[in-house]
Every structure is written in C-alpha cells, then in structure tokens.
Design a protein around this motif. Sequence first.
Motif, mmCIF file in Angstrom:
data_model
loop_
_atom_site.group_PDB
_atom_site.id
_atom_site.type_symbol
_atom_site.label_atom_id
_atom_site.label_comp_id
_atom_site.label_asym_id
_atom_site.label_seq_id
_atom_site.Cartn_x
_atom_site.Cartn_y
_atom_site.Cartn_z
ATOM 1 N N GLU A 412 0.819 -1.210 0.000
ATOM 2 C CA GLU A 412 0.000 0.000 0.000
ATOM 3 C C GLU A 412 0.856 1.265 0.000
ATOM 4 N N VAL A 413 1.870 1.298 0.843
ATOM 5 C CA VAL A 413 2.724 2.491 0.859
ATOM 6 C C VAL A 413 3.521 2.562 -0.438
ATOM 7 N N GLY A 414 3.741 1.410 -1.082
ATOM 8 C CA GLY A 414 4.388 1.405 -2.396
ATOM 9 C C GLY A 414 3.549 2.112 -3.437
ATOM 10 N N VAL A 415 2.213 1.933 -3.360
ATOM 11 C CA VAL A 415 1.315 2.658 -4.261
ATOM 12 C C VAL A 415 1.449 4.161 -4.017
ATOM 13 N N ALA A 416 1.434 4.557 -2.743
ATOM 14 C CA ALA A 416 1.550 5.983 -2.411
ATOM 15 C C ALA A 416 2.828 6.578 -2.992
ATOM 16 N N LEU A 417 3.931 5.836 -2.894
ATOM 17 C CA LEU A 417 5.211 6.369 -3.358
ATOM 18 C C LEU A 417 5.376 6.255 -4.863
ATOM 19 N N SER A 418 4.675 5.329 -5.513
ATOM 20 C CA SER A 418 4.728 5.292 -6.976
ATOM 21 C C SER A 418 4.000 6.500 -7.560
ATOM 22 N N VAL A 419 2.965 6.964 -6.847
ATOM 23 C CA VAL A 419 2.227 8.156 -7.276
ATOM 24 C C VAL A 419 2.973 9.429 -6.881
ATOM 25 N N ASP A 420 3.548 9.431 -5.687
ATOM 26 C CA ASP A 420 4.165 10.635 -5.128
ATOM 27 C C ASP A 420 5.503 10.262 -4.491
ATOM 28 N N PRO A 425 6.021 11.943 4.402
ATOM 29 C CA PRO A 425 5.387 11.061 5.396
ATOM 30 C C PRO A 425 5.315 9.603 4.941
ATOM 31 N N ALA A 426 5.082 9.379 3.639
ATOM 32 C CA ALA A 426 5.040 8.007 3.135
ATOM 33 C C ALA A 426 6.425 7.377 3.167
ATOM 34 N N LEU A 427 7.456 8.149 2.857
ATOM 35 C CA LEU A 427 8.822 7.628 2.931
ATOM 36 C C LEU A 427 9.167 7.213 4.359
ATOM 37 N N GLY A 428 8.789 8.058 5.331
ATOM 38 C CA GLY A 428 9.072 7.728 6.728
ATOM 39 C C GLY A 428 8.348 6.484 7.184
ATOM 40 N N ASN A 429 7.070 6.372 6.838
ATOM 41 C CA ASN A 429 6.314 5.180 7.228
ATOM 42 C C ASN A 429 6.829 3.935 6.519
ATOM 43 N N ALA A 430 7.198 4.079 5.247
ATOM 44 C CA ALA A 430 7.779 2.948 4.528
ATOM 45 C C ALA A 430 9.072 2.484 5.195
ATOM 46 N N LYS A 442 17.341 -0.926 3.149
ATOM 47 C CA LYS A 442 16.312 -0.143 2.463
ATOM 48 C C LYS A 442 15.606 0.786 3.437
ATOM 49 N N SER A 443 15.395 0.307 4.656
ATOM 50 C CA SER A 443 14.758 1.134 5.683
ATOM 51 C C SER A 443 15.579 2.390 5.958
ATOM 52 N N ALA A 444 16.884 2.213 6.148
ATOM 53 C CA ALA A 444 17.755 3.360 6.425
ATOM 54 C C ALA A 444 17.729 4.357 5.270
ATOM 55 N N GLU A 445 17.699 3.852 4.041
ATOM 56 C CA GLU A 445 17.652 4.727 2.869
ATOM 57 C C GLU A 445 16.371 5.548 2.835
ATOM 58 N N LEU A 446 15.229 4.924 3.146
ATOM 59 C CA LEU A 446 13.948 5.628 3.127
ATOM 60 C C LEU A 446 13.886 6.700 4.211
ATOM 61 N N PHE A 447 14.370 6.371 5.404
ATOM 62 C CA PHE A 447 14.396 7.365 6.482
ATOM 63 C C PHE A 447 15.265 8.568 6.089
ATOM 64 N N GLN A 448 16.413 8.295 5.480
ATOM 65 C CA GLN A 448 17.308 9.379 5.094
ATOM 66 C C GLN A 448 16.661 10.268 4.043
ATOM 67 N N ARG A 449 15.939 9.657 3.091
ATOM 68 C CA ARG A 449 15.262 10.450 2.051
ATOM 69 C C ARG A 449 14.194 11.345 2.672
ATOM 70 N N MET A 458 9.916 13.358 14.849
ATOM 71 C CA MET A 458 10.427 12.352 15.777
ATOM 72 C C MET A 458 10.325 10.942 15.214
ATOM 73 N N PHE A 459 9.246 10.628 14.480
ATOM 74 C CA PHE A 459 9.111 9.247 14.022
ATOM 75 C C PHE A 459 10.147 8.908 12.950
ATOM 76 N N VAL A 460 10.583 9.906 12.177
ATOM 77 C CA VAL A 460 11.656 9.681 11.202
ATOM 78 C C VAL A 460 12.992 9.597 11.935
ATOM 79 N N TRP A 461 13.203 10.496 12.890
ATOM 80 C CA TRP A 461 14.449 10.472 13.652
ATOM 81 C C TRP A 461 14.602 9.141 14.381
ATOM 82 N N PHE A 462 13.548 8.699 15.065
ATOM 83 C CA PHE A 462 13.677 7.465 15.854
ATOM 84 C C PHE A 462 13.912 6.267 14.934
ATOM 85 N N GLY A 463 13.264 6.254 13.771
ATOM 86 C CA GLY A 463 13.487 5.164 12.835
ATOM 87 C C GLY A 463 14.943 5.086 12.403
#
Length: 606
Positions: A412-420, A425-430, A442-449, A458-463
């Motif tokens: 589902e979050v892949g759909v969000a990121l294929s569109v946008d 926020p979708a990158l952080g949740n992904a 891959k997780s570390a890369e998404l948080f950094q982006r 905070m949720f991106v920082w903690f991730g």
Amino acid sequence: MRLIEELRRRHVPRAAALYVAVAWGATEILVFLTDRLPLFPQWTGTVIAILFVLGFPVAMFLAWWFDFGSGGIQRTPAKATSGRLTLLLSLLILIVATAGLSYLLVPHTKEPVTTSSEPHDLTNGEVIVPQNSVAVLPFVNLGDDSEVEFFADGVSEEIINALAQVEELLVTGRTSAFSFKGEDLDIKQIANRLGVSHIVEGSVRRSGKQLRVTAKLVEANSGFQRWSENFEGAISDVFTFQDSIASGVADALGELLSVSDLGRRATAIQRSKNIEIYDKYLLARQIWRQRQEGPIRRSITLLEEVVDEDPDFSAGWSALAAANLTLGAYANDAGNAGQRAMIAAKHALALDETEAEAHAVLAELALWNGNWLEAATRHERARELAPNNPTVRLWYSEMLIKLGMVELALQEVGVALSVDPMYAPALGNAGHQMASAGRLDKSAELFQRAWDLGLEAMFVWFGSFYVSLMQERYADSESWLERRPIPYGIEVDRALFAAKRESTEANLKILTETTLQGLEKGLALREAVLYLSVSDELDLLYERLLPAARSGWKATESLWSLWAKPLRQDPRFAELAQELGMLDYWQVFGPPDACEFNEGIIHCSR
C-alpha cells in the motif's frame, strides 16, 4: 580463400552490405516516427525489424544464385571448384550474419507500452516509465501580486485531482510534482526524476477580476507538444478552465494509448461556487501540507471559516476533517480534535458520499476506537473512490502495520510512493515498515530520504536511530542522538544506545529503570515496548500492555518490531491480541505475517 573468392564472384558481400544499410536505416526512421508522432502503432518498428531479419537469408540466396547487372537478372554460372564444403561454409556464414543482423536491428525497436497502474516495487531499483504517466508542474504565477501564488498552485492541484480520477492514467502526486518549483531544470530532467513520460506545464496571470491561463502537454523525451490551449476570461471562469485543461490532457493521452473517453472522466472535485471562499480553501490546504502543529492549527482556522461561509462545500468539510485528524499526530494537546474530525467527515459525506478523504478519516477514527473491521470497510471505500490518492493509501498502510500485515502494508505504501515519490510522510512510514520486514538497508535509505526532504519529525528520527542500532552502526547512532528533534526524553534513548552497544547487566538494568521512569513522565507505551523488549523485561511489558489494551490503547505498530519478537512468541500474546480486538480482523482477513491460528489461538513464529 576459395570461399571468399566465390562469395566475391557472386557479389554476395556487396548485396549483404546494401541490404543491412537499407534495413537499419528504415528501422531507425520508423522507430523515430513511432517515438515522436502518433502516426504508427508502437509495435511497428519491431514488426519491420523482424521482417528485415527474415528477409535477409532470402536476399542472400538470390544474390548467390543470380547476378543483377546491366543485362538484367542472370543466373550466376557455377564453377567446378564450388563443391559441397563451399556451400556448407556459405550456409554457416549466412546463419551467423542473420543472427548479427537481428542483434543490430531488434535492440533499436521500442519496448511495448505498459498501462499498468501497479506501484513500483520498493525493493527494486529498476525504473520503468510507462506511456500513461504524467506530472502536472506548478503553474507559473505571472501576476504582480505574489500573495496569490497559492492561486496558481491551486490551479495546478485541481488539474492533478481531476486527472487522478482517470484510472488509466498514472498521475504524479502534488508533493513530488511541486518539489521542483523554482528550480532551473528542463522538462526532460524533471521527468527523469519523477519517472514520467509526459509533463503538463502552464502559467496563470490574475489581474483584478480577469484571468489568463495557458497550458500544454509535452512528451518529455522528445519535447514534442501533444496538446496546448490558452484561456482568457473572468476569475469566476477558473473552474471551467481547469476542467478544460484536464479534459484536453486526458484526451491527448487517450489518443496515445488508444483509449477513448478519458477526457469526460477527468472531473475535478466538488468546489465552492464563491471564488473568494475557494481561494481560502486552497490556501488552507497549502498550509496544512507543512505538517507541523502551528500550520495545521492555522489551516483548521481557515477551513472553519470556509465551511461557515459555504456550508454546502463538501471538499471544505473533508479537508477540515483531515486537518483535525492530523493535529492529533503533531500536537501534545489536540483537545477534542478527533471528535471534530468525525463531525466534519460525516458532514462532508452527507453532502457528497464520494469524498474519499472523509471516508479515510472515519476509517482512522474507527481504528482509534478499536473497530478494526469498520476501519477496513471505510478504507476499502476510500481506496475505491481514490485509488491513486497517496494519503488514502498511506493511512491504510498504517492500519495494516498496526495489525502485523507487514507485506500488505508495504504494498500500500508502495502505491503511495509510486504516485508521489517525494511524499515525505510516506517515505518515513515505509522506512518503519521495511524495518519490521527486516530489510534494514532499504529502511535506512527511506528514512534518510524523508529527513533530507525536510521531515525532521520524531518518528523519522527514531526510525533512523533504531535502524542504526539494529545494524550496529554505533558511530551513526551517536550522530543521530545529537540531532534528536526534541531534547525532552533523550535520557531513555541514551540508555538504549548504551545497552545495545554493550549488553551488560548493568546497562540493561539502567535501560529498564530509565524506561519505567519515562512512563511515569509521559513516555509513549509504543516506545516502551521497544526499550523493555531490549532489556528482556516481558513480565513488566505485559503488566502494562494488557491493562492498556483493555483501556483502548491502539498504537500497536511497535508490537511488530524485530526487537519485539520475544513478546510475540510469548503465550500471553494471544490474550493481548484478543484484548486489542485484532482477532476479529484476522479471522476475516487472515493472520498476520509469520503467524497462524492453531485451534483458534494465534501463534507467531517470529
């Protein structure tokens, strides 16, 4: 040498060179035309190339047996030295030459066009650019008043919303399309970054009550202009202009895809009939997207004015519902924001049942109340109404991860990121979902982006901090500690860092004590789940989780962390899931990843 002499005598090399030159030139011209002009089907170049390859052996056979000269077509006389070996070697050369010709021609033909609306795989680095993909760039404000910049942005956004209603089109979301605003990049560069084949760009000039809008649809690779139009009229005509642009773009892409009637289906959202109210609505939406407490509160104030002035404006009510819902995620004291969100969402749906965002808001509120099945039904309706809305898809993925459906959440979050693809926020949740799936790189890369895009939440920082500890990158962990957005509560994270770097009994004890003290001071239980899992204090965890579940606690995403594996494998997890109401959902939709039902009791292997 005899073979070469025989081939020359029969003029075979000359015929082969002439044939290859004609075949290659004709194929290149046809591929160029099918790429740039909608005159031929996309498969034309491939078919022509195959026909030239198949014709090559025939042409060489004729060149061997016949001579084309000034005297007309004559059969080439055979030589006594032309034996069976010469013929066999000639056939071998013919096979090799045919294979070489196919290699020369076929790679230059165009790949078949895809019109799939499936998301890009988050784990796959390959980028495929389908012909039905389009991004609407922010229209340039040519007016003298910089304060109406949001109006030009609003025109672009409405066109995005209208095109997104057409299921056959892949329309880049607003966040990504607007990220290039003010940058000095050409269309091809922007299209490459967004992964689209077409770009819509234009300008808006607003002077008093008069309005001029220009728009054009450009094929990014070639710069070919597939459609363009100019509109002039009163400011109140802006809605007509927007619909005309969306319809024109959709029809132009429909011709390319051989799909009819796309323009009629490119309908925008329901709007206020009052242009001043509509201005205020656009401004509020723009402010809300900043996703911080102050801007969200400002957007709520503006949207309350919008619905007071036009109570029949369903999109205004829907936006007000979404703003109140998100306030709860960014403000420590959101008051009764949830109740206000529910009232606004229900009002929006009473006016227009197709307001997808209002359905998604009610789904989130149902989740807060522990009604997972109602939340699933609401989310399904929202996704049905707006399959390419990145926020709708993101919120649904957040529900799935709370239920342990990690792989479905990633889809589902892949759909969000294929569109946008730049929707922070979708990158952080992904990133969090990838971490739960164990895909830490891959997780570390998404948080950094997400962080680089300015979402220093905070949720991106903690991730980022959490994954660096999981990967034992302790120097990076120390660096993240120094960048913690909110200093309050940092002592727990310092204790976590020490316990992970050196898992001594003393460090683990300090982590437990610091966590318990933090809980007394307001530390979120979802974070305590991670800390107490590291210190292996399952009894302390269940002493707090079971009563919290009975009291309505639903921030369950941390239950599916890699660190919480012992918690899930504990026999008491089945009781916890029952208290959380998750069993009702799992019995309908299936158990979470790596879990199964055994005689009606949920068991998790990891």
